[in-house]
Structures are given as structure tokens and as C-alpha cells.
Design a protein around this motif. Structure first.
Motif, mmCIF file in Angstrom:
data_model
loop_
_atom_site.group_PDB
_atom_site.id
_atom_site.type_symbol
_atom_site.label_atom_id
_atom_site.label_comp_id
_atom_site.label_asym_id
_atom_site.label_seq_id
_atom_site.Cartn_x
_atom_site.Cartn_y
_atom_site.Cartn_z
ATOM 1 N N TYR A 162 0.839 -1.196 0.000
ATOM 2 C CA TYR A 162 0.000 0.000 0.000
ATOM 3 C C TYR A 162 0.872 1.243 0.000
ATOM 4 C CZ TYR A 162 0.731 -0.043 5.118
ATOM 5 O OH TYR A 162 1.268 -0.050 6.383
ATOM 6 N N SER A 178 -2.566 5.479 -6.934
ATOM 7 C CA SER A 178 -3.299 4.221 -7.110
ATOM 8 C C SER A 178 -2.354 3.203 -7.730
ATOM 9 C CB SER A 178 -4.539 4.416 -7.989
ATOM 10 O OG SER A 178 -4.163 4.779 -9.305
ATOM 11 N N TYR A 199 -14.191 -2.135 -1.441
ATOM 12 C CA TYR A 199 -13.214 -3.053 -2.004
ATOM 13 C C TYR A 199 -13.773 -3.846 -3.181
ATOM 14 C CZ TYR A 199 -10.819 -2.078 2.387
ATOM 15 O OH TYR A 199 -10.207 -1.456 3.434
ATOM 16 N N ASP A 214 -8.476 -1.938 -2.837
ATOM 17 C CA ASP A 214 -9.297 -0.837 -2.327
ATOM 18 C C ASP A 214 -9.562 0.235 -3.377
ATOM 19 O OD1 ASP A 214 -6.903 0.492 -2.571
ATOM 20 O OD2 ASP A 214 -6.924 1.365 -0.567
ATOM 21 N N HIS A 251 -7.470 1.881 -4.890
ATOM 22 C CA HIS A 251 -6.430 2.918 -4.873
ATOM 23 C C HIS A 251 -5.060 2.221 -4.819
ATOM 24 C CE1 HIS A 251 -9.310 6.183 -4.637
ATOM 25 N NE2 HIS A 251 -9.936 5.540 -3.670
ATOM 26 N N THR A 252 -4.337 2.369 -3.721
ATOM 27 C CA THR A 252 -2.973 1.825 -3.669
ATOM 28 C C THR A 252 -2.872 0.498 -2.940
ATOM 29 O OG1 THR A 252 -2.373 2.899 -1.568
ATOM 30 C CG2 THR A 252 -2.102 4.187 -3.584
ATOM 31 N N ARG A 253 -3.884 0.122 -2.195
ATOM 32 C CA ARG A 253 -3.746 -1.024 -1.295
ATOM 33 C C ARG A 253 -4.225 -2.313 -1.950
ATOM 34 N NH1 ARG A 253 -7.056 -1.713 3.946
ATOM 35 N NH2 ARG A 253 -6.167 -3.597 4.835
ATOM 36 N N GLU A 285 3.863 7.732 4.843
ATOM 37 C CA GLU A 285 2.724 8.111 4.014
ATOM 38 C C GLU A 285 2.223 9.516 4.368
ATOM 39 O OE1 GLU A 285 1.367 6.110 1.406
ATOM 40 O OE2 GLU A 285 3.362 5.370 1.856
ATOM 41 N N THR A 324 -4.996 5.193 4.395
ATOM 42 C CA THR A 324 -4.666 3.841 3.943
ATOM 43 C C THR A 324 -3.790 3.125 4.960
ATOM 44 O OG1 THR A 324 -4.781 4.553 1.628
ATOM 45 C CG2 THR A 324 -3.618 2.498 2.087
#
Length: 1046
Positions: free
Chosen positions: A786, A838, A881, A896, A898-900, A1004, A1019
């Protein structure tokens, strides 16, 4: 701005028609211009534009990202300049050179927003922000072909030539009929239209072979290799094949990305086929050298630490030998014995797991059947500790304040018993060699540090150092036999007596933190004094430890810095990698007393006057030289710590010592010469008696509690006045006196009664007689990534890596060429190019279907008939999700949007996968293996090795994470992220170690100027909350509401 319509009116002539859609399968998403001015727009009719004016090929805005592509031809009809502007980044192609933001670049070129690479005989620019790529072909004097490709249809207003449709124009007269007589099977009723385009294209350019050949090649390419003209068109048109560099050969249709020594078998799901320069059959491109040399795979060289090795060449360290074979390293098993390190409050277990002790207490560092090592921290801020060492529960050695004692006797040089040999090797190190299967090294100056080496096969080891079974997942086995997930309850279980949590996790003063950050960064300098070891041992762990040790060191910052830097040097030395004169380079020089001299290589054998008196037992040891103060060559250390020649050495014997010269001892005539005593009789014993050595007896005590049944028992423990339970009864964890069979157990701070069970780390544990009795159970693995490149592997290894390319997250190919699935990821940048907003994900399943998760949606591409895909996988949206499930394979992916990304694998996949998620073998120490090799590496080299084979992409050479870019945000970020270590999640801290999540959160949150736009903080906190939910069924925290009040 008002001139463009006029230029369009006067500068070009147009011819139009309709292309047979069956000619080019991706025509709807492709715009081309070739020859002297043929344009095939994304949709509608193709036409001809003849002009040397600059034209907008396409201009549009998608997801707030602007794109503007312009081209310009000269009088030769060739394109002489292409300008591509995406998100304000300007790329110009001119004279076969590429400029990005006025800087000339080489290939492959990788920017956060775009990648530029060789694509067969073409050059391609691929955007990371838009579903767009631009491809062109360089010839002498310019560019004869330009494509703009879209991966998906964009419902936007598009201007420029690529957006034109149904344009009518003039006709020119030039006979192209001979060529098109060979393409009737392909073009059919469109032949007359293409003859018209041909005449428009070459009118006035009959002398230019590039104009006509570019046109003919595009027609043949679109007709395909099954057409009649495919094999004969170059003969018909007299168009020569392009020249390829070096050993490469030109093919009309071949692999866009040539197999290389690094990637001999590209495993992309849909290999691009195009006009290309390729190696002859059974050869690959040697990408480790210049010159485009094609060689067999068996001749491929290998690279390590910037050096090239030929096939068959061997490189070795103290612990491992690696053979270069087929371009990959084949390495032996680690030949060095396992070692536990306790350096300040930082611990590395025998199996290699790192963690931090919670308090300045007394702990059992390690114990076996007949030995125990106890460490006791002092209360001063420097984390010095005394170190009682118990061997066979009969001999007690204590290491404290630059002094070693055996009972009440000080060991000034050497002490030997049946079980142990203890000696000072230098002014800084004491060695302990035992007959019990362990050896110990103690750094005595400037701070005490402990190194325990296991020389035997111990199956019953325990303590802070773990159990030495090559399985890091059970290193946190407590004194009561259950596996904890967090280091704090594990370490506290091995404390002797009460243990307050009093070691700070952050710097105590801002100025100390600034000093530590600046000085510890010397470890990471690519060309610095420590760089010779970078390829062997990554610096990330040592850098973080250096900062924490230094900035919490009160007033002696430089001393603590030197100790922390020395820990990295010592790790390098254990592999045989010498760093050089690092102490001089870092202002860490050591002052020596009397006439001693500092050295990095002081041996153990024959270096003192005492060693001359008889056979030196230290010479029989296979010991590595250590640093410290010692005597120069040709001199020996006497009892006054002065270096003297042999002739000046006293002679030692049982009961004393004597100066050089004649002496009478016990009525015998002796002479002391060069440190050796020569007597008329060797011992002086009479009537069959022999010389003996005696040691003191140990005193042993135990407490009468259920807790003591699993607590370590050490010899220096004594009875204390107080209240105890009657005979055959024990005090349980609730304060009641119970029988042995009724004794309670503790797990994660909670009390469990006799017969109660818990699940912990793939084990089911049952409480019995105050101890946990555990059985292994198969369990799934979980990997997550993430934010800006925070990874936790299946084996719970944490590392950071954030490249700009596409990378293999997990696959089951691993060089076996029988892959059934793979997951690849690529970071999608924010408007700020240094941040990841993302990730796009590509999932390949059994070669039947490819799923792409990007732009908050899932797209599918089927291979073959695709009729059974419904039985292969399922897609669900649950809250925020998207969940992809492959039940038949035991694979689940959670995104998710995005990035995770979280990948969960069933226990079936143990030891069967590889990639950025590691190998799922329960050992985090071998997770960072370079692709196709057994070589351990830094996160940077490891991440680079897992780049997808296509498209080509350059290595990441440096990583600057948000806190390093925005240091002014660090304090603010730490305050925000304390939600993870604070009371909100306190019920979870024993179950899930919060520190890795806290450090990730700080990184982050350091993008503080993007607060509200960048989701890094949320996140990171969500990742910890989910881990708590998985392991703590009764822990449910409304952290979203809680954080709003911060």
C-alpha cells in the motif's frame, strides 16, 4: 491562435475513403500517420495531408490530465519533429534524439508519468497517467511512421487530425496499380481507394524511398502475414529491409522485446508482435554489455555489485559460494552457523528476525539444556547492561563495565575450565568458546553488545534469541510455549521479574534527531565508505537502528553513532567484506592506552605474554580477527597492558608469575626466557598426584507460581522474603493457590485456564500445567502492498520499494515455465510525480483470462474461446473493495481501488510462489531473493529484479520517500500516526506489532501539503485496523471517527 484554420485551408490537400475494418483489429483505438501525409484517424475515413506546417495530431483531456501531440514534416515528406505534452511534461523527438523537459535522454527512459523504450524496430512512449502510447519509426532524415494508440475508447471531445472523419479531398494522378495488384485478396473492393491514397502519398516524392516504403509497409502490415503479398512485397517495391545493429536480424513480424540474458524467456501474457530486430534462433541478447551481441543462454554472464562474471565463474563470501550459470546465480546453502545479536535494545534472532526490546529490564537472552544467558540493562540512557553467562549451571561469568569476572575472580586475560574458554582478544572484545554447542562474543567497549553463535544442532533453545529452527514465524515463542505476534509480550515473557515498558520509540529531542538523521545517512551514500558492502547487506535496518540508538542517547551522541555504525561494519565483516578505515572517515577513532595501537584485525593467537608460557588454547580456534587496541607485530601484551618484546615478558605458571631470568619455584630450579618457564621438573606433583583446577558451586532457587513453571530458572536467583503457596501448590495468574493441574496460562495479556485453547501463528495451543502445548496447523498466507511502496510479504517481511515500472507481485512460474497464475502491479502517480495515488493490477489465470484492475474498474481479456471463465473466478464489490476470488486455486485478491492490494493464498502454495511478496516458506530472511537466483539483496535490487519483461524499463537507482523530501512534515506526521500506537488500538498491540505500521504511516503522512487529496494516512491506518480485525475478533475500533478529533 487564429491562424490555424487558415493554415488548414491553404497548406494541405485531402483525399479520403473507408478502411476495411477487418484489416486492423485495433483500428478503432489507433490513429496513424505515415508516408508523406497519410492519416488514419481513430474513427471515420482516412485522408491525406501534404504540408510542412506543424499540425495537432490529437488534443484532449481525460481525468483532468491534458494531452497534446503535434507533428511537423519538412519538404522531404518525412516527419522531422514530434512533440508530446502530457500533464505539462514536454517530450520532443527530433533528429533521432529524444528530449524530456529540454534534457536529452537515453533508452529505456522512465519517468513517474511515462516510459520510453525500444519496441521492435520502433520507439514507444507509454503514459502512466493516460491509457495512451505513441510509437514512431526513425529513418535517415526523419520519421516515416507515427502511431497514437488508446487502450480504451475515450468518451471525450478530441481535436486534431486523429479526430477528423469523413474528410473529402482532391485526387492526384500517379500509377500505384502494380503494387496493389498483389493485394487484391486483402483489400478487395477498397483497392481503388488505396490506389488513390498511394498516389497522393508519393506525388512529388518519387526520389524518396522512405515515403513510398513506409506507405507500402503499413498496407502489408494491416493485411497480415496470411496475405499473398506478405513474402514478396519488398521484392515488388524494391524496399530494402531495415538494418539491425550488431548480431540482430530483421524480421517482419517478431517479438517486440528481444529475449535477453536478464530475461531469456519473457512471460508476458500477450507478447507483442511487430517488425523487430531479433537474435538468431537459440540465441539471446547479452544486455550486460554494449554492442548488441547475441549469445547462447549458457554463455550469459552474471552481475553482482556492479561487476560482471563470466559463465562458470565462482564468487564466494565466508558463508556462501555462488556459481554463474546460464546468466543466473546458483548459490550454496548458508555455510555459516546461525547467530543471535543483541545490540543495545535491538535484537536479531538466530533465524534472522529483527525486533526492539520494550524496556530496560533483565531478560533471558538464550537458554538450552545446560546453559543460560541473562542480560540485565543498566538504568542509564546508554543501554549498557551487565551480562551474566551461566554454563552448565555450574560456572557463572559476568560481563560488566569493561570487566569480566568468574565468580569473584576477575578475568584479565584468559580463563579455562572443562566447559569454557574465556579470553580478551582485544581491548574491545571478549570471546567465550564452550563445549556446549554455543560460542559467545561480547563487545565490551564503548558499549556492551552480545553475539551468540550456535555451533550445534539445538532443538530446545529458547529466549529472546528465538529457537534456531530456520522458521521466523515462531521466533516469538514465549516462555510459556505460545507464539505471540508482537515483540512486546514475547520479550516481556522472557523478563526476569517485573519489567516496565520504558524505552522510547521516537527521538527524545529534535536536535538529537537532526544529528542522527544527518550522521546515520552516511550508511546509505552510494560512493561512501560503506558502499563496498551495500550489495551484500542492505543498510535499511541498520540505518533505522542507527537513528533510534543515536537520537535517544542523551549527551554522548557521537559515541552512540559510532556503536551503531560499527554494527553494520561487523555484519559486513561476518561475510568477509571489509569496509576500510571507516572509523577515520566517520570521526569514530579509538584512543589506545600506553603503547598499544588500534587495528581492525587483531588475531586471537599468541598475542600476549601469557600465551608464551605454554601451548595457547586460543590458537586451536577458528576465530575471526576483531578490531580494538593491541600490540604491534613482534611485541606481546603484558599484565600491565603494555606491549613488550618477548625477552621482557614474565613467565606464568600455576599459582603466579615470575620476571625474566633464573628463579627457584617449589624447590625447583627454573629459568624464564622469552616468556616461557623451563624447570628441572615439569609439575612438582609427588606420589602419583596431578595438578587440578577447581570452580565454585552454583546456588539455584525457584519461585512458587504458575508463571514460574514456564519462566527461566537462572543460577543467580536467590530466595526472597514473602508469601508463597503451600507445598505442591502454585500461585496462579489471578492470585489464587492451585494445584499443578489447575495452573493457568497467559497469552497476549489474557489469562486462560487448564484445557482452554487459542490459535496463534498457524498453531493450536492448549493450556496444561501452566504451559502451552502447541500443534502445527496449515494456514493461509497474506501479502499486502500500500501507499508509496510499503510491502509485507507472506512471511511478514516488511520493506519499502516504489518503482515506476510493472512488477511481478506473485506468481507460481518461478523459472519452471509452467505458470498457472501471476499478479503484476504498476504504480499510478498523483499529480505530484513523487507520490503514488493508485495501482493498476494485471491478473493472469491459467492462460485463459487476463483481468486488469485499473481506474476503479475491472476489465477482462479472454484467451481462446473463454467459455469457462465463470467457473474459474468471481468478482465481488464489498464496501470500498473489489474482491477477486479463484476458489479452485485458493487465491483471493482484495483491492481498495487505490494503492492497497492484499493477496491471500491457501496453504497449498507454501514454497511454490515467488515475486515481490516473497516465497511463502515461513522464513522472512530469504524473502528478498533476486529473480532466478538465490542471492539475497537490498529491497532496491530485489524490486528491480522483479520488473515485468515487457515493456522494458530502467532500474530504480535511488528512492526518496516522502519524509526525506518533506522533512518539515515529519513531526506532524508522527503526531498523526500515534493513533496506531496510542490507546485507540491498545487492545490490539499485543496481537499485532504496531511499529511497522506506525513507520509506514509516518512515511505516508509526510506528504502533508497534499492533505485531503492524498490518501496515504487513511490507507496506512486502515491497514493496521484490518490486521487487528483479522487477529483480534473482539477488537473493533471506529478509528475513522476517532482520527477526526486529532
Amino acid at each position: 491562435m487564429t491562424l490555424q484554420p487558415q493554415l488548414l485551408a491553404v497548406c494541405f490537400s485531402l483525399a479520403s475513403g473507408t478502411i476495411n475494418s477487418s484489416l486492423y483489429i485495433h483500428l478503432f483505438f489507433t490513429c496513424r500517420t505515415f508516408g508523406s501525409g497519410v492519416v488514419q484517424p481513430f474513427s471515420g475515413s482516412d485522408f491525406y495531408v501534404r504540408s510542412n506546417c506543424p499540425f495537432t495530431l490529437t488534443r484532449f483531456t481525460h481525468n483532468r490530465v491534458e494531452c497534446d501531440i503535434t507533428i511537423q514534416r519538412d519538404d522531404s515528406g518525412l516527419v522531422v519533429q514530434v512533440e508530446i505534452i502530457i500533464n505539462k511534461i514536454r517530450t520532443v523527438v527530433r533528429n533521432a534524439n529524444i528530449w524530456v523537459e529540454k534534457n536529452r535522454v537515453s533508452l529505456p527512459y522512465d519517468h513517474t508519468y511515462q516510459h520510453i523504450f525500444q519496441y521492435g524496430i520502433y520507439t514507444k512512449l507509454k503514459s502512466s497517467l493516460l491509457p495512451l502510447s505513441v510509437t514512431w519509426h526513425n529513418v535517415l532524415g526523419g520519421i516515416d511512421t507515427v502511431w497514437v494508440e488508446l487502450d480504451q475508447e475515450l468518451s471525450i471531445d478530441m481535436t486534431g487530425l486523429c479526430g477528423k472523419s469523413n474528410v473529402q479531398g482532391m485526387k492526384m494522378l500517379l500509377d500505384c496499380r502494380y503494387f496493389f495488384s498483389f493485394t487484391l485478396d486483402c483489400l478487395q473492393e477498397e483497392t481503388l481507394h488505396y490506389i488513390q491514397l498511394c498516389e497522393e502519398n508519393i506525388y512529388g516524392f518519387k526520389e524518396s524511398k522512405y515515403i513510398s516504403c513506409a506507405f507500402f509497409k503499413e498496407i502489408i502490415t494491416q493485411c497480415g502475414n496470411s496475405s499473398f503479398a506478405w513474402d514478396s512485397w519488398r521484392t515488388v517495391t524494391k524496399c530494402e529491409k531495415p538494418n539491425c545493429p550488431g548480431d540482430l536480424d530483421y524480421v517482419e513480424k517478431g517479438a517486440a522485446f528481444v529475449p535477453t540474458c536478464t530475461n531469456p524467456n519473457p512471460t508476458t501474457s500477450y507478447q507483442d508482435l511487430t517488425s523487430s530486430c531479433v537474435c538468431p534462433k537459440s540465441k539471446v541478447l547479452n544486455d550486460h554489455t554494449e554492442g548488441f551481441q547475441c549469445i547462447s543462454v549458457s554463455s550469459c554472464p552474471c552481475e553482482f555489485a556492479g561487476k560482471s562474471y563470466t559463465s562458470g565463474e565462482l564468487r564466494s563470501t565466508k558463508c556462501q559460494s555462488c556459481l554463474c550459470s546460464n546468466g543466473k546465480w546458483q548459490c550454496s546453502e548458508n555455510m555459516c552457523p546461525s547467530r543471535c545479536l543483541i545490540e543495545g535494545h535491538f535484537v536479531t534472532t538466530f533465524d534472522g528476525k529483527h525486533y526492539v526490546l520494550p524496556g530496560k529490564c533483565t531478560y533471558v537472552a538464550s537458554q538450552g539444556q545446560n546453559w543460560t544467558i541473562v542480560i540485565e540493562f543498566s538504568k542509564c540512557p546508554l543501554f549498557d547492561y551487565i551480562l551474566p553467562l551461566l554454563l552448565d549451571l555450574q560456572e557463572t561469568y559476568t560481563f560488566s563495565h569493561n570487566m569480566v569476572t568468574f565468580g569473584e575472580e576477575e578475568v584479565t586475560e584468559l580463563h579455562q575450565t572443562d566447559h569454557a574458554l574465556v579470553f580478551w582478544q582485544s581491548s574491545m572484545y571478549v570471546q567465550v568458546h564452550t563445549t556446549l554447542g554455543i560460542n559467545i562474543q561480547v563487545q565490551m567497549f564503548p558499549e556492551i553488545q552480545l553475539y551468540v553463535t550456535s555451533t550445534g544442532n539445538h532443538k530446545d533453545m529458547s529466549g529472546l534469541c528465538g529457537n534456531n529452527n530456520n522458521d521466523t514465524t515462531d521466533d516469538f515463542t514465549t516462555s510459556s510455549g505460545i507464539v505471540e505476534n508482537s515483540p512486546q509480550p514475547f520479550a516481556l515473557s522472557w523478563s526476569v521479574g517485573a519489567c516496565p515498558v520504558n524505552i522510547p520509540s521516537s527521538c527524545i529531542k529534535t536536535e538529537y534527531e537532526i544529528f542522527a538523521d544527518e550522521k546515520c545517512s552516511m550508511l546509505n551514500v552510494p560512493s561512501g565508505i560503506f558502499s563496498t558492502c551495500h550489495a551484500h547487506i542492505p543498510t535499511d535496518y541498520f540505518y533505522e537502528a542507527c537513528i533510534q540508538r543515536t537520537c535517544n542517547c542523551a549527551s554522548r551522541l557521537q559515541q552512540c553513532l559510532c556503536v551503531a555504525l560499527g554494527s553494520y561494519v561487523k555484519a559486513c565483516s561476518s561475510l568477509g567484506v571489509e569496509v576500510g578505515d571507516w572509523r577515520k572517515a566517520t570521526n569514530c577513532t579509538v584512543e589506545c592506552q600506553n603503547n598499544q595501537e588500534f587495528s581492525y584485525n587483531i588475531p586471537a593467537c599468541n598475542r600476549t605474554c601469557g600465551s608464551l608460557s605454554g601451548p595457547d588454547p586460543r590458537c586451536e580456534l577458528d576465530d575471526t580477527p576483531v578490531e580494538g587496541c593491541g600490540c604491534p607485530e613482534g611485541t606481546h601484551l603484558n599484565q600491565g597492558h603494555i606491549c613488550t618484546p618477548k625477552a621482557g615478558c614474565h613467565c606464568h605458571f600455576h599459582g603466579g608469575s615470575t620476571p625474566p631470568g633464573p628463579v627457584v619455584i617449589d624447590g625447583r630450579q627454573c629459568s624464564c626466557d622469552n616468556g616461557k618457564l623451563k624447570c628441572s621438573e615439569d609439575c612438582g606433583c609427588r606420589n602419583g598426584k596431578v595438578c587440578v583446577h577447581c570452580s565454585e558451586d552454583n546456588i539455584k532457587t525457584a519461585q512458587k507460581t504458575c508463571d514460574s513453571l514456564s519462566k527461566p530458572m537462572v543460577a543467580h536467583m536467590t530466595c526472597e522474603n514473602g508469601c508463597y503457596c503451600p507445598y505442591d501448590q502454585y500461585e496462579d495468574h489471578r492470585g489464587n493457590c492451585v494445584s499443578l493441574d489447575e495452573c493457568t496460562c497467559v497469552y497476549s495479556g489474557k489469562v486462560f485456564g487448564e484445557g482452554q485453547s487459542v490459535k496463534s501463528n498457524c498453531k493450536t495451543c492448549t493450556c496444561g500445567q501452566g504451559q502451552w502445548h502447541c500443534k502445527d496447523e496449515p494456514c493461509s498466507g497474506r501479502c499486502q502492498v500500500y501507499g508509496n511502496g510499503h510491502y509485507q510479504t507472506f512471511d511478514s517481511k516488511w520493506y519499502r520499494f516504489d518503482g515506476n515500472c510493472q512488477y511481478t507481485l506473485v506468481e507460481d512460474d518461478c523459472g519452471k515455465r509452467n505458470s498457472t497464475f501471476s499478479v503484476r502491479v504498476e504504480s499510478v502517480p498523483c499529480c505530484d510525480e513523487a507520490l503514488t495515488c493508485s495501482r493498476s493490477i494485471i491478473i493472469d489465470l491459467q492462460g485463459k483470462v487476463t483481468l486488469t484492475l485499473s481506474d476503479i474498474r475491472v476489465t477482462r481479456q479472454y484467451h481462446g474461446n473463454g467459455t469457462q471463465e465463470g467457473f474459474l473466478y468471481s468478482i465481488h464489490t464489498v464496501g470500498l473493495y473489489i474482491i477477486i476470488s479463484v476458489p479452485s486455486k485458493g487465491i483471493t485478491l482484495i483491492w481498495d481501488k487505490h494503492t492497497r492490494i492484499t493477496v491471500e493464498l491457501s496453504a497449498y502454495w507454501k514454497n511454490k510462489v515467488c515475486g515481490l511478496c516473497g516465497n511463502f516458506d515461513s522464513n522472512e530472511m530469504n524473502d528478498l531473493q533476486i529473480i532466478g537466483s538465490e542471492v539475497m539483496s537490498s529491497p532496491l535490487a530485489f524490486g528491480n529484479s522483479w520488473k515485468a519483461a515487457a515493456p522494458p524499463c530502467s532500474d530504480v537507482t535511488t528512492e526518496i520517500f516522502p519524509c526525506e523530501r518533506n522533512s518539515y512534515c515529519a513531526a506532524w506526521a508522527e503526531r498523526r500516526c500515534m493513533i496506531i500506537t496510542g490507546n485507540i488500538f491498545k487492545d490490539c498491540h499485543y496481537k499485532v506489532d504496531p511499529l511497522p505500521y506506525f513507520h509506514a504511516c509516518v512515511q505516508e503522512s509526510c506528504s502533508c501539503e497534499f492533505e485531503g487529496k492524498f490518501l496515504g494516512f487513511c490507507t496506512a491506518v486502515a491497514a493496521y485496523a484490518e490486521a487487528c480485525k483479522i487477529l483480534c475478533s473482539n477488537v473493533c475500533v471506529d478509528y475513522i471517527t476517532q482520527k477526526m478529533s486529532l
